[in-house]
Enzyme design. Structure first.
Site, mmCIF file in Angstrom:
data_model
loop_
_atom_site.group_PDB
_atom_site.id
_atom_site.type_symbol
_atom_site.label_atom_id
_atom_site.label_comp_id
_atom_site.label_asym_id
_atom_site.label_seq_id
_atom_site.Cartn_x
_atom_site.Cartn_y
_atom_site.Cartn_z
ATOM 1 N N ASN A 1 21.571 17.713 0.055
ATOM 2 C CA ASN A 1 20.467 18.170 -0.781
ATOM 3 C C ASN A 1 20.982 19.315 -1.632
ATOM 4 O O ASN A 1 21.486 20.307 -1.107
ATOM 5 C CB ASN A 1 19.296 18.644 0.094
ATOM 6 C CG ASN A 1 18.206 19.322 -0.720
ATOM 7 O OD1 ASN A 1 18.033 19.038 -1.893
ATOM 8 N ND2 ASN A 1 17.493 20.239 -0.088
ATOM 9 N N TYR B 1 6.005 24.570 -5.142
ATOM 10 C CA TYR B 1 5.707 23.150 -5.380
ATOM 11 C C TYR B 1 6.369 22.177 -4.415
ATOM 12 O O TYR B 1 5.724 21.256 -3.930
ATOM 13 C CB TYR B 1 6.128 22.800 -6.820
ATOM 14 C CG TYR B 1 5.973 21.337 -7.189
ATOM 15 C CD1 TYR B 1 4.732 20.707 -7.142
ATOM 16 C CD2 TYR B 1 7.070 20.590 -7.585
ATOM 17 C CE1 TYR B 1 4.589 19.366 -7.481
ATOM 18 C CE2 TYR B 1 6.935 19.249 -7.929
ATOM 19 C CZ TYR B 1 5.697 18.640 -7.876
ATOM 20 O OH TYR B 1 5.570 17.336 -8.195
#
Length: 463
Positions: free
Chosen positions: A117, A257
């Protein structure tokens, strides 16, 4: 890569990774499935799993959602004590099957599997050096660059090789690496990308977010520290801390978010941070309104905080169709605009003849926000005020979040007043940078580069 980004009005998810080391090989692949399912919000393009089956590494990956790729027959046939998994949204390399992860590579001592990631800012230069040395790449992702470097320099000691490679690569990364005997977790020196450790009665877990630890039936232990390597094997968990000093720079947009609201990252509860941001926003920019509602779903905690701070009723002004396609895949502007109406609909009777406040977590391009404001006005709202629970996005991210070039960021090209006119709202206010940082109730360092241009390292200059 950037074509599709210009058509959407949100930052795109990064990727999600999980790792399982279990004494019960019959459930390992199922645990990975549950963990990836909990991290589906971080990437919807591809999914994959790699597992140690009797000393050998097998894998399965494809384009699509977790439930589409890791079907029951796949899970049933993959059995072993160590496994890693990945969900992807492409930030490095195209959206193609060969770029799906985990990435399994063969080296002189056996096989390795990597799931990553993040994004490396010097991957291209390292790839060029390796290619000049005769290395042939099968993918266009920077994960393969790291895998090659680790394998080529291992000399039988993968952990030492990973440690050395960490000093060379630059950017944001959290890795889970599987050897034929160990599960290894790695986090970059700034802690830009999240990674945490969990425990089950039968073993240990690694995941991008604590919500995945919970989904795998584990107990959250702690976050992996910036620059830390954890090695999990039959002897337990070993930690190697970095001696290199770097100020922590957790990505602020995890709290704004990306992360699920039920996750805790670096000691900060995501829901509480978003709720606090809404309260801060209410103090900075109150409105005498009849109704507060959010752009679902990430704006909802902030909307609740805003509502409760001012004593304005919170309601459902917008309904989200969870099965609608993303707007960026439509081929022309007319269909893209229709795509917003497919994804969101207005509750006409709720907003009619009312002064409303719409809360969202962020605005990237402004096109979707403009359409939402128009839809609400068309439904009879007397006034529409927009409040954003973060500052304007003014700079591109190079660390694993897909943002357009600066000329496509409305916060970089327009003043606040010009943004208000563009989206045709009666007013707009963005949360201040101090308000956002204070909403976390944390003194740790954050990467705020997309909001203020202060990058924690040198980045490409092609904005």
């Amino acid at each position: 890569m950037y074509d599709k980004l210009f058509e959407d009005d949100k930052m795109h998810e990064e990727c999600g990774i999980v790792g399982v080391f279990s004494q019960n090989p019959d459930i390992t692949s199922q645990l990975v499935y549950y963990g990836l399912f909990a991290l589906q919000h971080r990437g919807q393009e591809s999914a994959g799993i790699a597992i140690n089956t009797g000393g050998k590494i097998e894998y399965h990956k494809d384009m699509g959602l977790v439930s589409d790729v890791l079907k029951k027959d796949v899970i049933d046939r993959l059995s072993g004590g160590i496994s890693i998994g990945h969900v992807r949204y492409s930030t490095s390399g195209g959206s193609e099957k060969e770029n799906a992860q985990p990435l399994v590579v063969r080296y002189k001592k056996g096989k390795l599997a990597f799931a990553h990631n993040g994004n490396l800012v010097n991957a291209d230069s390292m790839r060029e050096i390796l290619e000049d040395d005769g290395v042939i790449f099968q993918t266009s992702i920077d994960t393969e660059v790291v895998a090659n470097m680790v394998a080529r320099n291992s000399n039988g000691n993968i952990v030492k090789s990973i440690k050395n490679v960490m000093e060379i690569i630059k950017g944001a990364f959290a890795f889970v690496v599987m050897t034929e005997k160990e599960l290894i977790g790695v986090r970059d020196h700034f802690g830009l990308r999240p990674l945490c450790l969990g425990k089950r009665l039968d073993g240990y877990l690694l995941a991008s977010e604590s919500c995945a630890i919970n989904a795998m039936g584990g107990e959250f232990i702690r976050d992996i520290e910036p620059g830390e390597i954890v090695i999990i094997n039959e002897n337990g968990v070993e930690s190697i801390k970095s001696k290199k000093y770097a100020q922590r720079k957790s990505c602020m947009f995890e709290y704004v978010y990306f992360a699920r609201p039920d996750s805790n990252i670096d000691g900060i509860n995501v829901y509480q941070a978003r709720y606090n941001a809404g309260k801060m926003l209410a103090k900075e920019a109150p409105v005498k309104a009849d109704l507060v509602f959010s752009v679902p779903d990430s704006g909802t905690p902030a909307a609740i905080g805003y509502s409760q701070e001012l004593g304005i009723p919170f309601g459902l002004g917008l309904i989200k169709n969870r099965y609608a396609k993303r707007t960026f895949i439509e081929p022309n502007q007319e269909l893209r605009e229709q795509g917003v109406k497919t994804k969101l609909s207005v509750l006409n009777e709720i907003v009619k003849e009312k002064i409303v406040v719409i809360i969202d977590d962020s605005i990237v391009r402004g096109t979707t926000t403009r359409q939402i404001v128009q839809m609400v006005k068309d439904s009879g709202a007397k006034e529409v005020h927009v409040r954003i629970a973060s500052p304007p996005v003014t700079h591109s991210c190079f660390f694993g979040i897909d943002t357009p070039f600066r000329q496509y960021l409305i916060g970089a090209t327009k003043t606040i007043e010009e943004i208000k006119d563009f989206i045709k709202a009666d007013s707009i206010h963005y949360l201040s940078l101090d308000g956002l940082v204070n909403s976390t109730n944390s003194n740790q360092g954050f990467c705020l580069a997309c909001l203020n241009g202060d990058y924690p390292m040198e980045v490409p200059k092609f904005e």
